[in-house]
Design a protein around this motif. Structure first.
Motif, PDB file in Angstrom:
ATOM      1  N   CYS A 127       0.834  -1.209   0.000  1.00 31.33           N
ATOM      2  CA  CYS A 127       0.000   0.000   0.000  1.00 31.33           C
ATOM      3  C   CYS A 127       0.869   1.260   0.000  1.00 31.33           C
ATOM      4  CB  CYS A 127      -0.924   0.003   1.210  1.00 31.33           C
ATOM      5  SG  CYS A 127      -2.247  -1.240   1.155  1.00 31.33           S
ATOM      6  N   ALA A 128       1.950   1.234   0.779  1.00 30.43           N
ATOM      7  CA  ALA A 128       2.868   2.378   0.805  1.00 30.43           C
ATOM      8  C   ALA A 128       3.531   2.569  -0.558  1.00 30.43           C
ATOM      9  CB  ALA A 128       3.918   2.166   1.892  1.00 30.43           C
ATOM     10  N   ALA A 129       3.873   1.472  -1.221  1.00 29.33           N
ATOM     11  CA  ALA A 129       4.473   1.566  -2.553  1.00 29.33           C
ATOM     12  C   ALA A 129       3.490   2.147  -3.556  1.00 29.33           C
ATOM     13  CB  ALA A 129       4.942   0.184  -3.005  1.00 29.33           C
ATOM     14  N   TRP A 130       2.209   1.761  -3.446  1.00 23.64           N
ATOM     15  CA  TRP A 130       1.165   2.320  -4.335  1.00 23.64           C
ATOM     16  C   TRP A 130       1.043   3.828  -4.117  1.00 23.64           C
ATOM     17  CZ3 TRP A 130      -2.481  -0.305  -7.604  1.00 23.64           C
ATOM     18  CH2 TRP A 130      -3.530   0.490  -8.079  1.00 23.64           C
ATOM     19  N   ALA A 131       0.989   4.246  -2.838  1.00 24.33           N
ATOM     20  CA  ALA A 131       0.871   5.671  -2.530  1.00 24.33           C
ATOM     21  C   ALA A 131       2.100   6.434  -3.025  1.00 24.33           C
ATOM     22  CB  ALA A 131       0.695   5.862  -1.025  1.00 24.33           C
ATOM     23  N   LEU A 132       3.297   5.853  -2.872  1.00 21.87           N
ATOM     24  CA  LEU A 132       4.519   6.510  -3.348  1.00 21.87           C
ATOM     25  C   LEU A 132       4.511   6.637  -4.864  1.00 21.87           C
ATOM     26  CD1 LEU A 132       7.328   7.648  -2.730  1.00 21.87           C
ATOM     27  CD2 LEU A 132       8.226   5.309  -2.917  1.00 21.87           C
ATOM     28  N   ALA A 133       4.070   5.597  -5.548  1.00 23.46           N
ATOM     29  CA  ALA A 133       3.997   5.653  -7.008  1.00 23.46           C
ATOM     30  C   ALA A 133       3.024   6.747  -7.452  1.00 23.46           C
ATOM     31  CB  ALA A 133       3.582   4.293  -7.567  1.00 23.46           C
ATOM     32  N   GLN A 134       1.926   6.907  -6.745  1.00 24.08           N
ATOM     33  CA  GLN A 134       0.986   7.982  -7.052  1.00 24.08           C
ATOM     34  C   GLN A 134       1.638   9.343  -6.815  1.00 24.08           C
ATOM     35  OE1 GLN A 134      -2.710   7.966  -7.967  1.00 24.08           O
ATOM     36  NE2 GLN A 134      -1.643   6.236  -8.922  1.00 24.08           N
ATOM     37  N   HIS A 135       2.371   9.446  -5.702  1.00 26.00           N
ATOM     38  CA  HIS A 135       3.030  10.718  -5.383  1.00 26.00           C
ATOM     39  C   HIS A 135       4.098  11.075  -6.408  1.00 26.00           C
ATOM     40  CE1 HIS A 135       4.599  13.971  -2.929  1.00 26.00           C
ATOM     41  NE2 HIS A 135       5.822  13.432  -3.032  1.00 26.00           N
ATOM     42  N   ARG A 136       4.809  10.056  -6.910  1.00 25.48           N
ATOM     43  CA  ARG A 136       5.869  10.298  -7.894  1.00 25.48           C
ATOM     44  C   ARG A 136       5.330  10.386  -9.315  1.00 25.48           C
ATOM     45  NH1 ARG A 136      10.929   9.172  -5.620  1.00 25.48           N
ATOM     46  NH2 ARG A 136      11.733  10.015  -7.572  1.00 25.48           N
ATOM     47  N   ARG A 137       4.009  10.317  -9.447  1.00 23.09           N
ATOM     48  CA  ARG A 137       3.323  10.474 -10.748  1.00 23.09           C
ATOM     49  C   ARG A 137       3.706   9.369 -11.728  1.00 23.09           C
ATOM     50  NH1 ARG A 137       1.504  13.540  -7.240  1.00 23.09           N
ATOM     51  NH2 ARG A 137       0.613  15.604  -7.761  1.00 23.09           N
ATOM     52  N   ILE A 138       3.934   8.166 -11.237  1.00 26.51           N
ATOM     53  CA  ILE A 138       4.209   7.020 -12.109  1.00 26.51           C
ATOM     54  C   ILE A 138       2.881   6.556 -12.712  1.00 26.51           C
ATOM     55  CG2 ILE A 138       5.018   4.633 -12.163  1.00 26.51           C
ATOM     56  CD1 ILE A 138       6.899   5.347  -9.853  1.00 26.51           C
ATOM     57  N   ARG A 139       2.871   6.293 -14.005  1.00 25.98           N
ATOM     58  CA  ARG A 139       1.620   5.966 -14.693  1.00 25.98           C
ATOM     59  C   ARG A 139       1.585   4.559 -15.279  1.00 25.98           C
ATOM     60  NH1 ARG A 139      -0.090  11.364 -18.184  1.00 25.98           N
ATOM     61  NH2 ARG A 139       0.075  12.896 -16.472  1.00 25.98           N
ATOM     62  N   THR A 140       2.682   3.895 -15.419  1.00 25.51           N
ATOM     63  CA  THR A 140       2.704   2.629 -16.147  1.00 25.51           C
ATOM     64  C   THR A 140       1.962   1.515 -15.401  1.00 25.51           C
ATOM     65  OG1 THR A 140       4.150   0.888 -16.979  1.00 25.51           O
ATOM     66  CG2 THR A 140       4.960   2.152 -15.114  1.00 25.51           C
ATOM     67  N   PRO A 141       1.105   0.772 -16.086  1.00 25.61           N
ATOM     68  CA  PRO A 141       0.427  -0.369 -15.459  1.00 25.61           C
ATOM     69  C   PRO A 141       1.386  -1.454 -14.992  1.00 25.61           C
ATOM     70  CG  PRO A 141      -0.636   0.244 -17.531  1.00 25.61           C
ATOM     71  CD  PRO A 141       0.651   1.004 -17.465  1.00 25.61           C
ATOM     72  N   ALA A 142       2.617  -1.466 -15.541  1.00 28.11           N
ATOM     73  CA  ALA A 142       3.600  -2.476 -15.138  1.00 28.11           C
ATOM     74  C   ALA A 142       3.975  -2.353 -13.671  1.00 28.11           C
ATOM     75  CB  ALA A 142       4.855  -2.348 -16.002  1.00 28.11           C
TER      76      ALA A 142
END
Length: 426
Positions: A193-208
């Protein structure tokens, strides 16, 4: 963002309405199949085990739909709730107060009634939670079909109410149906969950990145001993809903566009197909009148839901804690409260979780039959009330039409000015 919100709500409602129609069709097919000469094939299908041996997942098809596909449904619910909390109806405290209070009342009153009626019966230590949830897709489908003439604020109220209602039900599932926790697996879930939130914060978009994270979150939560559908809600609430200046849509909106049709058109109907196959015979109908567990579900939904939703709304409005939605009367709100008694998807899920080991599974069948019959009754009663209120609103609009037309003519200067009509010598 303000202009985009109504169109997003309209799109959401249209998709859920279509999904509700598919849900009803799937439930009808399951009921007919389970009570036909070919019923053995239906139950053989639901009990077929599909195992992923390396991951120690040995689940039947019915369990895969309840644990896996419903996680997608709850992911969409989490996205919608986050959007409502940040940019929608629930963002304004005064406007959010009414559906929030109505949802709480619509959970407490049915639970109290169900517990009081079924007290002492096997399984009621957790079975009281069966009538607490309102089915979003089912209720919105009925509202779209029969409530098209009432003000659009009715749809916003019902949607907000149902989303909060389901969130409370999900929390109850987490509390009631977690027998033991595996701390290491739970830590892994929190890390995902923390990794998902960090990816959102870093504006990562790839489904991979997001797809493996979603699957891993579901699996670790399952192994932690918590119902894995909660993974969907958690990830939905962690998704960003405000677009950046260079974005046409926020990630939550893009994901809703992608996932909601899958949820409404595939996941929920498949769950209904696998969960609604209940044998309906004289014994089952007799149980609905005499068995206290079935009566607890029936009275909790059919009486507790309308009383809880409408009663708490009325008290909140009278005390000035909340405001009534524009254009809606108290009779409109009561009709919507009756739709709140449609407790299909989550109620069936809770029945399976709470009563699976009671009376060799017969208690589950009785509770499911009670949910199905009560939801059908609530949909018919709510439809009748909405059609009646629709006629009232149409009559009011027709009565106002001449006055509105006259006001427009006066504002445009179309009416003759006294002393300047035909025959005037001025």
């Amino acid at each position: 963002m303000i202009t985009r919100a109504p169109s997003e709500l309209t799109r959401y409602l249209r998709t859920e309405t279509f999904g509700g129609a598919l849900l009803l069709t799937a439930a009808a097919i399951a009921l007919l199949w389970a009570n036909s000469p070919w019923s053995a094939g239906y139950f053989a299908m639901t009990d077929t085990v599909v195992a992923i041996t390396p991951l120690h997942l040995d689940l039947t098809l019915a369990e895969w739909t309840a644990d896996g596909l419903l996680a997608i449904f709850f992911f969409v619910a989490g996205l919608e709730l986050k959007r409502e909390l940040v940019t929608g109806e629930l963002a304004d405290r005064k406007r959010a107060a009414l559906p929030l209070i109505a949802a709480v009342g619509g959970v407490i009153v049915p639970a109290v009634i169900a517990f009081a009626v079924g007290y002492g019966m096997p399984g009621m230590d957790r079975g009281w939670a069966i009538p607490v949830a309102t089915d979003i897709a089912f209720a919105l489908a009925i509202l779209a079909i029969t409530g098209s003439r009432i003000p659009p604020t009715a749809r916003v109220f019902l949607l907000s109410l149902a989303v909060v209602d389901d969130l409370i039900a999900i929390a109850l599932i987490a509390v009631l149906f977690t027998a033991s926790l595996a701390p290491l697996w739970l830590t892994a879930t929190l890390t995902c969950c923390a990794a998902w939130a960090l990816a959102q914060h870093r504006r990562i978009r790839t489904p991979a990145v997001y797809l493996p994270l979603a699957l891993t979150t579901w699996y670790t939560l399952h192994e932690a001993g918590i119902h894995p559908t909660l993974a969907g809600v958690a990830l939905g609430l962690l998704t960003r809903v405000r677009p950046d200046p260079d974005e046409d849509q926020a990630p939550a909106t893009r994901l809703e566009h992608l996932v909601q049709p899958i949820s409404a058109g595939l996941c929920v109907p498949l769950f209904a197909l696998f969960a609604s196959g209940v044998r309906l015979d004289a014994t089952v109908f007799g149980d609905l009148r005499t068995d206290r567990l079935a009566l607890a579900v029936v009275l909790g939904l059919l009486c507790g839901k309308p009383l809880g939703i409408f009663g708490s709304s009325l008290v909140a409005i009278r005390l000035g804690i909340a405001t009534r939605p524009p254009g809606l009367g108290y009779r409109d709100m009561f009709a919507l409260s009756v739709l709140g008694a449609i407790g299909f998807t989550v109620s069936l899920l809770v029945a399976e979780l709470a009563l699976a080991d009671v009376d060799d599974g017969s208690a589950v069948e009785s509770a499911k039959a009670a949910v199905l019959m009560t939801s059908a009754t609530a949909s018919i009663a709510g439809s009748a009330l909405l059609l009646r209120r629709g006629r009232v609103h149409r009559a009011r609009r027709d009565a106002r039409a001449p006055d509105d037309a006259g006001a427009r003519r006066r504002s445009n200067g179309d009416e003759a000015v006294p002393g300047q009509g035909e025959g005037s010598t001025k």
